[in-house]
Scaffold this active site. Structure first.
Site, PDB file in Angstrom:
ATOM      1  CB  CYS A   1       6.215  24.557  -8.659  1.00 57.59           C
ATOM      2  SG  CYS A   1       6.930  25.899  -7.617  1.00 57.59           S
TER       3      CYS A   1
ATOM      4  CD  GLU B   1      -0.324  -7.734   8.759  1.00 60.12           C
ATOM      5  OE1 GLU B   1       0.729  -8.201   8.887  1.00 60.12           O
ATOM      6  OE2 GLU B   1      -0.840  -7.242   7.735  1.00 60.12           O
TER       7      GLU B   1
HETATM    8  N1  LLP Z   1      -0.586  -5.003   6.297  1.00 68.63           N
HETATM    9  C1  LLP Z   1      -0.009  -4.615   5.376  1.00 68.63           C
HETATM   10  C2  LLP Z   1       0.692  -5.905   4.795  1.00 68.63           C
HETATM   11  C3  LLP Z   1      -0.020  -3.742   4.630  1.00 68.63           C
HETATM   12  O1  LLP Z   1       0.217  -3.729   3.639  1.00 68.63           O
HETATM   13  C4  LLP Z   1      -0.701  -2.468   5.141  1.00 68.63           C
HETATM   14  C5  LLP Z   1      -0.863  -1.526   4.576  1.00 68.63           C
HETATM   15  C6  LLP Z   1      -1.530  -2.650   6.420  1.00 68.63           C
HETATM   16  C7  LLP Z   1      -1.383  -3.957   7.073  1.00 68.63           C
HETATM   17  C8  LLP Z   1      -2.359  -1.520   7.115  1.00 68.63           C
HETATM   18  O2  LLP Z   1      -3.347  -1.251   6.472  1.00 68.63           O
HETATM   19  P1  LLP Z   1      -4.372  -0.228   6.888  1.00 68.63           P
HETATM   20  O3  LLP Z   1      -4.839  -0.962   8.255  1.00 68.63           O
HETATM   21  O4  LLP Z   1      -3.875   1.005   7.395  1.00 68.63           O
HETATM   22  O5  LLP Z   1      -5.411  -0.199   5.827  1.00 68.63           O
HETATM   23  N2  LLP Z   1      -0.902   5.187   1.671  1.00 68.63           N
HETATM   24  C9  LLP Z   1      -2.260   4.585   1.514  1.00 68.63           C
HETATM   25  C10 LLP Z   1      -2.668   3.417   2.144  1.00 68.63           C
HETATM   26  C11 LLP Z   1      -1.380   2.410   1.917  1.00 68.63           C
HETATM   27  C12 LLP Z   1      -1.561   1.040   2.547  1.00 68.63           C
HETATM   28  C13 LLP Z   1      -0.665   0.136   2.414  1.00 68.63           C
HETATM   29  N3  LLP Z   1      -0.476  -1.124   3.231  1.00 68.63           N
HETATM   30  C14 LLP Z   1      -3.363   5.819   1.896  1.00 68.63           C
HETATM   31  O6  LLP Z   1      -2.783   6.831   2.354  1.00 68.63           O
HETATM   32  O7  LLP Z   1      -4.460   5.578   1.811  1.00 68.63           O
END
Ligand code: LLP
Length: 417
Positions: A346, A273
């Site tokens: 702000c 994922e």
């Molecule tokens: N699978 C699940 C169940 C997840 O909760 C997430 C991300 C992913 C896959 C994908 O993760 P990635 O490969 O993108 O690391 N907003 C935060 C990141 C939050 C990630 C939430 N879950 C940031 O900007 O660093």
């Protein structure tokens, strides 16, 4: 690797000048490289080819329909976390048989929508949720496949807000409870409990916690097998870190070399994922310097993008490199200065970068906030009644709008007065 590079002192996305895009479409502006999205997706697919995984791109990273369509056309499945993301995924033409659905708080309505849409798997995160999916599936006369999101209780070295696989996080089911659920799976007549899912966090640059968690789960699958429970799906989640500034994350190849042989032996369908790995370095946020403000303690470059457009610096103190869209000549008499790059919102927390060195910035200059393709626009909001920026996708020497800039009317569209 990405496709944002300087040619003759000007920053380009693939073969398109970013300054020209900024002039044409205005700022703040998200600019994405089609090639980078595809390159990253293919890198992961090729690295894991020995296990032929289903790569479910994590929609939350960047959920623009054109981006989803691009990846779906390339064969990707999608990882979703809400009814809204399911709606997008289906609109993008994703096969429901390639959609997996995680989230600790799926409502009955969302579950019904997903069951009716015939998605491949729910990644269930609690006993209550499993009961709920069982009830909804029963009511609809369906047998629904689910995986259990297991909390492997490993510490992934990353920001505390984006670690998810430790026992103190709200995500997943502890191993003991998961085991009981598997052993009592007959209690859930409308479910086919057929997989394990883990996702230990995000922006993880060291493969070791992944390997540790996967090994734990392989042990768990073996234990279940000894009890006659044969699983079909093994979902190792996302979380692969990228380079924001000098990190040395494991490459897709290194990650695959560490875990693919283990996964192959399992003889299960493997699911990945990735979100950030695919989208992170495929986009930048282009902004224009509105004012230069020299205060006694600091120089500020006040730009037209803000925390509502890209919240990562404010929320996680995340570092995004900020580059001039056109570079100036260096002068040995000293024209390098240090600036805080801040937005007009702000809040003192409204900054994109602190203490950044530039060859003299001037009002009207364009800057590119790098690595903003993941969790940039998808986390953008309207705080301070700021319309969200436009998004442009570049393909070679062509560029087109994939989301138009919001208008003031958009800001009040759903309000009743
Ligand atoms: N699978 C699940 C169940 C997840 O909760 C997430 C991300 C992913 C896959 C994908 O993760 P990635 O490969 O993108 O690391 N907003 C935060 C990141 C939050 C990630 C939430 N879950 C940031 O900007 O660093």
């Amino acid at each position: 690797m990405h496709d944002f590079k300087y040619k003759n002192s000007r920053l380009y996305c693939e073969s398109v000048s970013i300054a020209e895009l900024a002039e044409k479409y205005g700022t703040p502006l998200y600019v994405y490289s089609r090639r980078t999205f595809l390159d990253h997706y293919r890198k992961l697919r090729d690295a894991f080819k020995s296990v032929k995984p289903l790569i479910c791109y994590s929609v939350k990273a960047n959920s623009n329909l054109s981006i989803l369509k691009l990846l779906v056309a390339e064969g990707a499945g999608l990882d979703i976390v809400s009814g809204g993301e399911l709606f997008r995924a289906l609109k993008a033409g994703a096969s429901p048989r390639k959609i997996v659905y995680a989230s600790v708080g799926k409502t009955a309505k969302e579950i019904e929508y997903a069951v009716k849409s015939n998605i491949l798997l729910f990644n269930a995160e609690s006993l209550s949720e499993i009961r709920m999916i069982n009830n909804v599936a029963g009511r609809l006369g369906r047998k629904q496949a689910i995986a259990l999101r297991v909390n492997p209780n490993v510490k992934a070295k990353t920001h505390k807000y984006i670690t998810t696989g430790h026992k103190q996080n709200k995500f997943g089911i502890d191993i003991k409870t998961a085991k009981n659920i598997f052993l009592n799976r007959k209690d859930f007549a409308n479910l086919d409990i057929c997989g394990i899912h883990i996702h230990i966090g995000s922006q993880i640059i060291d493969a070791r916690p992944f390997v540790k968690a996967i090994k734990k789960m392989i042990g768990f699958a073996a234990l279940l097998k000894s009890r006659g429970i044969i699983l079909r799906y093994f979902n190792i989640g996302g979380g692969l870190g990228i380079i924001y500034s000098g990190e040395r994350p494991q490459t897709a190849g290194e990650y695959a070399r560490a875990v693919a042989p283990l996964l192959k032996k399992l003889k299960m369908n493997v699911i990945l994922e990735p979100g950030r790995f695919i989208a992170g370095n495929a986009g930048v946020l282009v902004t224009k310097v509105t004012y230069i403000k020299e205060s006694p303690g600091k120089n500020f470059a006040i730009v037209d993008a803000a925390m509502n457009d890209l919240v990562r610096p404010s929320l996680y103190e995340a570092y995004h490199e900020i580059l001039p869209v056109k570079t100036r000549a260096y002068s040995s008499t000293g024209n390098i200065r240090t600036y805080d790059i801040v937005g007009p919102v702000c809040e003192s927390g409204d900054f994109l970068g602190k203490d950044r060195k530039f060859i003299n910035l001037e009002e009207g200059d364009y800057l590119a906030v790098m690595s903003a393709g993941a969790y940039g626009y998808s986390m953008a909001g309207n705080y301070n009644s700021r319309p969200r920026p436009a998004e442009v996708l570049v393909n070679g020497s062509r560029a087109g709008i994939i989301s138009r800039r919001e208008t003031y009317k958009d800001l009040i569209r759903q309000e009743v007065s």
